[in-house]
Motif scaffolding. Structure first.
Motif, mmCIF file in Angstrom:
data_model
loop_
_atom_site.group_PDB
_atom_site.id
_atom_site.type_symbol
_atom_site.label_atom_id
_atom_site.label_comp_id
_atom_site.label_asym_id
_atom_site.label_seq_id
_atom_site.Cartn_x
_atom_site.Cartn_y
_atom_site.Cartn_z
ATOM 1 N N ASN A 1 -3.380 -23.799 -25.540
ATOM 2 C CA ASN A 1 -2.971 -24.016 -24.152
ATOM 3 C C ASN A 1 -1.764 -24.952 -24.132
ATOM 4 O OD1 ASN A 1 -6.262 -24.172 -22.512
ATOM 5 N ND2 ASN A 1 -5.436 -22.694 -23.925
ATOM 6 N N LEU B 1 -0.672 -19.578 -22.342
ATOM 7 C CA LEU B 1 -1.884 -19.433 -23.131
ATOM 8 C C LEU B 1 -1.656 -18.386 -24.217
ATOM 9 C CD1 LEU B 1 -4.548 -19.280 -20.261
ATOM 10 C CD2 LEU B 1 -3.493 -21.292 -21.304
ATOM 11 N N ARG C 1 -7.095 -31.279 -21.021
ATOM 12 C CA ARG C 1 -5.906 -30.569 -21.485
ATOM 13 C C ARG C 1 -4.645 -31.418 -21.346
ATOM 14 N NH1 ARG C 1 -8.980 -26.543 -19.022
ATOM 15 N NH2 ARG C 1 -9.352 -24.703 -20.308
ATOM 16 N N VAL D 1 -5.829 -21.608 -15.648
ATOM 17 C CA VAL D 1 -6.072 -21.931 -17.058
ATOM 18 C C VAL D 1 -7.562 -22.067 -17.351
ATOM 19 C CG1 VAL D 1 -5.681 -23.611 -18.898
ATOM 20 C CG2 VAL D 1 -3.835 -23.052 -17.312
#
Length: 515
Positions: free
Chosen positions: A311, A254, A190, A344
């Motif tokens: 994200n 998110l 990410r 997350v």
């Protein structure tokens, strides 16, 4: 508590230095003048010959031990290695001793952490599994710029421990996945829009080579092997620990959407635009978007839907400005929330338990909208033909922010595919009681990847090695790069660091053992 020898044997624990006095009556194999080949491996023999050399707390056991099932669980059960004996070291220093023992006896060995290998190539293995998942050590440097991690560490506890210190690092997406396994094949993250792939911020590796030699690998020590470890590392060594950069942490936003099939073309068109929206890349803080073409009976029992999640490493206000094009599409359901970074992965990742999974994958520079409509039509047709696959079959899409990892020269690492924007994957879970579905699921997997590749005319097929399924149609060039120098360089490094090709069970550069 004192355990008798009969108790230990009854539960498969033929192990532990000092516990079994019979070990003293056996001549250790390292006193023998010449290496020898042994065709039978059992935990009693390994414990007797090897156990006294290893740290207290090391476990050696076979399939008769209650721990065996948990120590061999895999995310993909479709193709399993033949694990005859498990050695679970209590210390990093044990790994070199285990490898040397295997080398002397011509036993094959396979390092195991969290069991997330997707590839069927691991099914060629038969021998001793070195379970490194007990090596969980973690030390943050006093200046809080790096962290030293043992090779058994995995996402969730590392993310949580760093967060407590106000820090983050690049990791794989799921909380249950090991850090080093994905990093050896690249490791999408990410945070790669800012800091690159999981491998890109590793600055030092402690490794054990195929002959049991322990070395440190970094920019000044064995830099040639450093190149190989970053993208083709499964072929070269067992990593015992590594040093990784860390960064200041922040909360994430998110946003999830569910779109009906009539929005399909618009969704993929906007995703293509999004990948080029900021200086030709996805906005760096929009770390990743994950999507799936999947059946959702809460929405429809006859039509598949598109489920998508974005994200963002920052506040909702910033993210929502970037997501305006997707807000305008019109979803049947959407939700946004600000969460801490440790939350997350738990919110967005796929499930971790094992199943029989048929997989195929490709890399794309952009989505072919016509191809995605063809996938949708094929998806419904296949499920009509094989309704038993409906609960576990889907098409999966990953779009990472690319600025950080594309800024790293492509020729500096064995990972070859830095120009690609998207990963596309076909998944189908085949129920244990329905083996007759393996063939149609495999056919569907091949047809799906062919559709994706045919939708990129003039481009050669490419795959992300960590998602490679090991099928015959997946070539080394697809995994490790088409430029002739890439495979030539890796094969030359194999000749230097693993001349007998002991590391050949995970997406192998060379499949056969060498004399």
């Amino acid at each position: 508590m004192v355990f008798s020898k009969s108790f230990l044997v009854a539960y498969g624990f033929t192990l532990l230095p000092g516990l079994l006095s019979s070990a003293a009556t056996v001549t250790p194999d390292f006193f023998e003048k010449h290496p020898h080949t042994r065709h039978q491996i059992n935990s009693s023999t390994v414990a007797t010959e090897l156990g006294s050399q290893l740290s207290n707390g090391t476990l050696i056991f076979g399939s008769d031990n209650p721990m065996y099932t948990n120590e061999t669980v895999r995310w993909n059960n479709y193709a399993r290695p033949d694990v005859q004996v498990i050695v679970k070291p209590a210390a990093e220093s044990d790994i070199a001793k285990i490898v040397k023992y295997c080398d002397r006896n011509s036993f094959e060995f396979l390092a195991y952490n969290r069991g997330h290998a997707l590839t069927t190539s691991v099914a060629a293995f038969s021998g001793i599994q070195i379970s490194i998942d007990g090596l969980q050590g973690m030390t943050i440097a006093p200046d809080k710029k790096t962290v030293t991690l043992q090779a058994g560490t995995y996402g969730s506890p590392v993310i949580a421990a760093l967060w407590d210190e106000g820090l983050v690092t690049t990791t794989g997406s799921a909380p249950c996945v090991g850090l080093m396994g994905p990093a050896l094949g690249g490791g999408h993250s990410r945070y790669e829009g800012l800091y690159g792939m999981v491998m890109d911020d590793i600055i030092h590796y402690n490794v054990v080579l195929a002959n049991g030699t322990e070395i440190g690998v970094n920019a000044t020590s064995h830099p040639d092997l450093l190149y190989a470890l970053k993208g083709a590392g499964h072929n070269f060594a067992i990593v015992t620990s590594f040093v990784k950069k860390v960064y200041p942490g922040e909360n994430w936003y998110l946003k999830t959407y569910v779109w009906t099939q009539d929005k399909l073309e618009t969704v993929f068109e906007e995703l293509n635009k999004f990948a080029k929206s900021a200086n030709g890349t996805t906005p760096p803080r929009m770390g990743v978007n994950y999507g799936a073409m999947i059946m959702n009976p809460n929405i429809s029992t006859t039509e598949a839907v598109l489920e998508w999640g974005f994200n963002y490493a920052g506040p909702a206000e910033e993210a929502e400005k970037l997501l305006a094009p997707f807000n305008a599409i019109g979803a049947v359901a959407e939700n946004g929330s600000e969460v801490s970074y440790p939350e997350v992965a738990g919110v967005t990742s796929y499930s971790c338990p094992g199943a029989n999974r048929i997989i195929s994958t490709a890399l794309t520079l952009e989505y072919n909208v016509t191809t995605e409509r063809a996938h949708y039509n094929q998806y419904l047709a296949k499920l009509a033909q094989y309704p038993e696959l409906a609960s576990g079959a889907y098409l999966y899409y990953e779009g990472y922010a690319t600025a950080g990892f594309q800024a790293i020269p492509s020729d500096s690492t064995a990972y070859p595919h830095r120009e690609e924007n998207f990963i596309v994957v076909f998944f189908s879970e085949v129920p244990d009681d329905a083996p007759h579905l393996k063939e149609p699921a495999s056919v569907w997997a091949k047809e799906a990847v062919d559709l994706w590749n045919e939708g990129q005319p003039g481009r050669l097929p490419k795959v992300y090695v960590n998602y490679a399924g090991g099928q015959a149609y997946q070539t080394n060039e697809q995994m490790y790069g088409y430029e002739p120098w890439r495979l030539e360089k890796l094969r030359a490094l194999k000749a230097t660091y693993d001349p007998q090709n002991r590391f050949r069970f995970y997406a192998p550069i060379i499949k056969q053992a060498c004399a």
